[in-house]
Write a protein that holds these residues in place. Sequence first.
Motif, PDB file in Angstrom:
ATOM      1  N   ALA A  18     -19.151  65.004  -7.274  1.00  0.00           N
ATOM      2  CA  ALA A  18     -19.643  64.421  -6.249  1.00  0.00           C
ATOM      3  C   ALA A  18     -19.647  62.874  -6.498  1.00  0.00           C
ATOM      4  N   ARG A  19     -19.810  62.430  -7.571  1.00  0.00           N
ATOM      5  CA  ARG A  19     -19.579  61.141  -7.987  1.00  0.00           C
ATOM      6  C   ARG A  19     -18.227  60.617  -7.989  1.00  0.00           C
ATOM      7  N   GLU A  20     -17.385  61.422  -8.395  1.00  0.00           N
ATOM      8  CA  GLU A  20     -15.826  61.228  -8.171  1.00  0.00           C
ATOM      9  C   GLU A  20     -15.552  61.088  -6.953  1.00  0.00           C
ATOM     10  N   ILE A  21     -15.945  61.809  -5.938  1.00  0.00           N
ATOM     11  CA  ILE A  21     -15.582  61.709  -4.338  1.00  0.00           C
ATOM     12  C   ILE A  21     -16.310  60.463  -3.920  1.00  0.00           C
ATOM     13  N   GLY A  22     -17.513  60.162  -4.282  1.00  0.00           N
ATOM     14  CA  GLY A  22     -18.243  58.967  -3.707  1.00  0.00           C
ATOM     15  C   GLY A  22     -19.418  59.405  -2.972  1.00  0.00           C
ATOM     16  N   CYS A  74     -15.274  69.295  -2.301  1.00  0.00           N
ATOM     17  CA  CYS A  74     -13.849  68.839  -2.351  1.00  0.00           C
ATOM     18  C   CYS A  74     -13.242  68.999  -0.752  1.00  0.00           C
ATOM     19  N   ASP A  75     -13.375  70.161  -0.302  1.00  0.00           N
ATOM     20  CA  ASP A  75     -12.929  70.448   0.957  1.00  0.00           C
ATOM     21  C   ASP A  75     -13.637  69.744   2.295  1.00  0.00           C
ATOM     22  N   LEU A  76     -14.982  69.494   2.136  1.00  0.00           N
ATOM     23  CA  LEU A  76     -15.773  68.660   3.100  1.00  0.00           C
ATOM     24  C   LEU A  76     -15.403  67.443   3.041  1.00  0.00           C
ATOM     25  N   HIS A  77     -14.936  66.554   1.838  1.00  0.00           N
ATOM     26  CA  HIS A  77     -14.358  65.150   2.085  1.00  0.00           C
ATOM     27  C   HIS A  77     -13.088  64.946   1.769  1.00  0.00           C
ATOM     28  N   GLY A  78     -12.233  66.100   1.920  1.00  0.00           N
ATOM     29  CA  GLY A  78     -10.972  66.017   1.456  1.00  0.00           C
ATOM     30  C   GLY A  78     -10.268  65.182   0.215  1.00  0.00           C
ATOM     31  N   ALA A  79     -11.074  65.736  -0.703  1.00  0.00           N
ATOM     32  CA  ALA A  79     -10.704  65.256  -2.212  1.00  0.00           C
ATOM     33  C   ALA A  79      -9.640  66.152  -2.838  1.00  0.00           C
ATOM     34  N   ASP A  80      -8.336  65.880  -2.174  1.00  0.00           N
ATOM     35  CA  ASP A  80      -7.116  66.690  -2.679  1.00  0.00           C
ATOM     36  C   ASP A  80      -6.828  66.384  -4.135  1.00  0.00           C
ATOM     37  N   ALA A  81      -7.144  65.174  -4.481  1.00  0.00           N
ATOM     38  CA  ALA A  81      -6.888  65.028  -5.875  1.00  0.00           C
ATOM     39  C   ALA A  81      -7.545  65.829  -6.877  1.00  0.00           C
ATOM     40  N   LEU A  82      -8.840  66.120  -6.546  1.00  0.00           N
ATOM     41  CA  LEU A  82      -9.594  67.080  -7.348  1.00  0.00           C
ATOM     42  C   LEU A  82      -9.401  68.454  -6.971  1.00  0.00           C
ATOM     43  N   LEU A  83      -9.257  68.790  -5.769  1.00  0.00           N
ATOM     44  CA  LEU A  83      -8.655  70.228  -5.619  1.00  0.00           C
ATOM     45  C   LEU A  83      -8.029  70.127  -4.299  1.00  0.00           C
ATOM     46  N   PRO A  84      -6.506  70.471  -4.395  1.00  0.00           N
ATOM     47  CA  PRO A  84      -5.662  70.446  -3.478  1.00  0.00           C
ATOM     48  C   PRO A  84      -5.914  71.429  -2.317  1.00  0.00           C
ATOM     49  N   ARG A  85      -5.476  71.035  -1.164  1.00  0.00           N
ATOM     50  CA  ARG A  85      -5.674  71.999   0.110  1.00  0.00           C
ATOM     51  C   ARG A  85      -5.216  73.586  -0.078  1.00  0.00           C
ATOM     52  N   ALA A  86      -5.638  74.192   0.985  1.00  0.00           N
ATOM     53  CA  ALA A  86      -5.299  75.569   0.703  1.00  0.00           C
ATOM     54  C   ALA A  86      -3.812  75.643   1.039  1.00  0.00           C
ATOM     55  N   ALA A 193     -22.186  58.055 -15.504  1.00  0.00           N
ATOM     56  CA  ALA A 193     -23.615  58.039 -14.681  1.00  0.00           C
ATOM     57  C   ALA A 193     -24.017  59.367 -14.583  1.00  0.00           C
ATOM     58  N   ALA A 194     -23.331  60.397 -14.484  1.00  0.00           N
ATOM     59  CA  ALA A 194     -24.128  61.794 -14.453  1.00  0.00           C
ATOM     60  C   ALA A 194     -25.048  62.133 -15.822  1.00  0.00           C
ATOM     61  N   ARG A 195     -24.261  61.710 -16.863  1.00  0.00           N
ATOM     62  CA  ARG A 195     -24.897  61.802 -18.030  1.00  0.00           C
ATOM     63  C   ARG A 195     -25.889  60.765 -18.467  1.00  0.00           C
ATOM     64  N   ALA A 196     -25.964  59.656 -17.804  1.00  0.00           N
ATOM     65  CA  ALA A 196     -27.040  58.840 -17.692  1.00  0.00           C
ATOM     66  C   ALA A 196     -28.336  59.428 -17.064  1.00  0.00           C
ATOM     67  N   ALA A 197     -27.804  59.947 -16.147  1.00  0.00           N
ATOM     68  CA  ALA A 197     -29.080  60.507 -15.196  1.00  0.00           C
ATOM     69  C   ALA A 197     -29.656  61.572 -16.021  1.00  0.00           C
ATOM     70  N   GLU A 198     -28.956  62.420 -16.695  1.00  0.00           N
ATOM     71  CA  GLU A 198     -29.343  63.679 -17.289  1.00  0.00           C
ATOM     72  C   GLU A 198     -30.231  63.031 -18.772  1.00  0.00           C
ATOM     73  N   ARG A 199     -29.793  62.116 -19.065  1.00  0.00           N
ATOM     74  CA  ARG A 199     -30.579  61.706 -20.218  1.00  0.00           C
ATOM     75  C   ARG A 199     -32.079  61.154 -19.836  1.00  0.00           C
ATOM     76  N   VAL A 200     -31.977  60.394 -18.477  1.00  0.00           N
ATOM     77  CA  VAL A 200     -33.306  59.900 -18.000  1.00  0.00           C
ATOM     78  C   VAL A 200     -34.424  60.999 -17.796  1.00  0.00           C
ATOM     79  N   GLU A 201     -33.834  62.100 -17.429  1.00  0.00           N
ATOM     80  CA  GLU A 201     -34.643  63.259 -17.064  1.00  0.00           C
ATOM     81  C   GLU A 201     -35.032  63.932 -18.315  1.00  0.00           C
ATOM     82  N   ILE A 202     -34.172  64.013 -19.438  1.00  0.00           N
ATOM     83  CA  ILE A 202     -34.380  64.702 -20.696  1.00  0.00           C
ATOM     84  C   ILE A 202     -35.840  63.881 -21.433  1.00  0.00           C
TER      85      ILE A 202
END
Length: 208
Positions: A18-22, A74-86, A193-202
């Motif tokens: 999600a963060r990669e996509i924005g 990925c499909d919802l946001h057209g993130a083809d670099a992360l997951l190419p299309r069908a 960023a994702a790991r930082a959020a995880e550390r805050v929760e821990i």
Amino acid sequence: MRLYLHPHTCALAVDVVAREIGVSLDLAWVDVRAKRLADGSDLHRINPKGQVPALETDDGQVLTEAAVIVQYLCDLHGADALLPRALDMDRYRVLEWMNFLGSELHKSFTPLFRANTPPEYRRIATENVQRRLAWLNEVLATREYLHGGRFTAADAHAYAIVMWAELQTMPLSAWPHLHAYVQRIDARPSVQAARAAERVEIARRAAA
């Protein structure tokens, strides 16, 4: 959209993608052991399987299973670099990796997180995990990422699972190519960023 997650689970892969996509997700931390949401309500109300991740979409639907949620985003946001299309063969190569990670590597770790796993079976499970990590190490000796020479959704999924080795006192330094791969991914802003959020929760849980 709201992502229900718990530290040190495959939900990390969803957050990273999600963060990669924005895409900004509302992170709803849950206790998967107690099967409770932050407000004390039953996790099964969101996901009858009592697991994370679970993604509540803007129209109120709930998707579960990390690989499926990642595909949806990925499909919802057209993130083809992360997951190419069908019908692009590269898509199926990425999904091939994600299915291996979810069905083989993830499940190999599962007995190690259960307190009631008998010692002999724990030894066998450890050997199974180490064998799969050794194979990944061989694969990564000749490539920087799992497929296509670039970071994809499969790498986010792999990172979330491979990091469990450290929780089971299996230093990744035993597999140098895999270790370097994890370090490359760890340096990405989305992962930081994702790991930082995880550390805050821990930390919040430790202080509670």
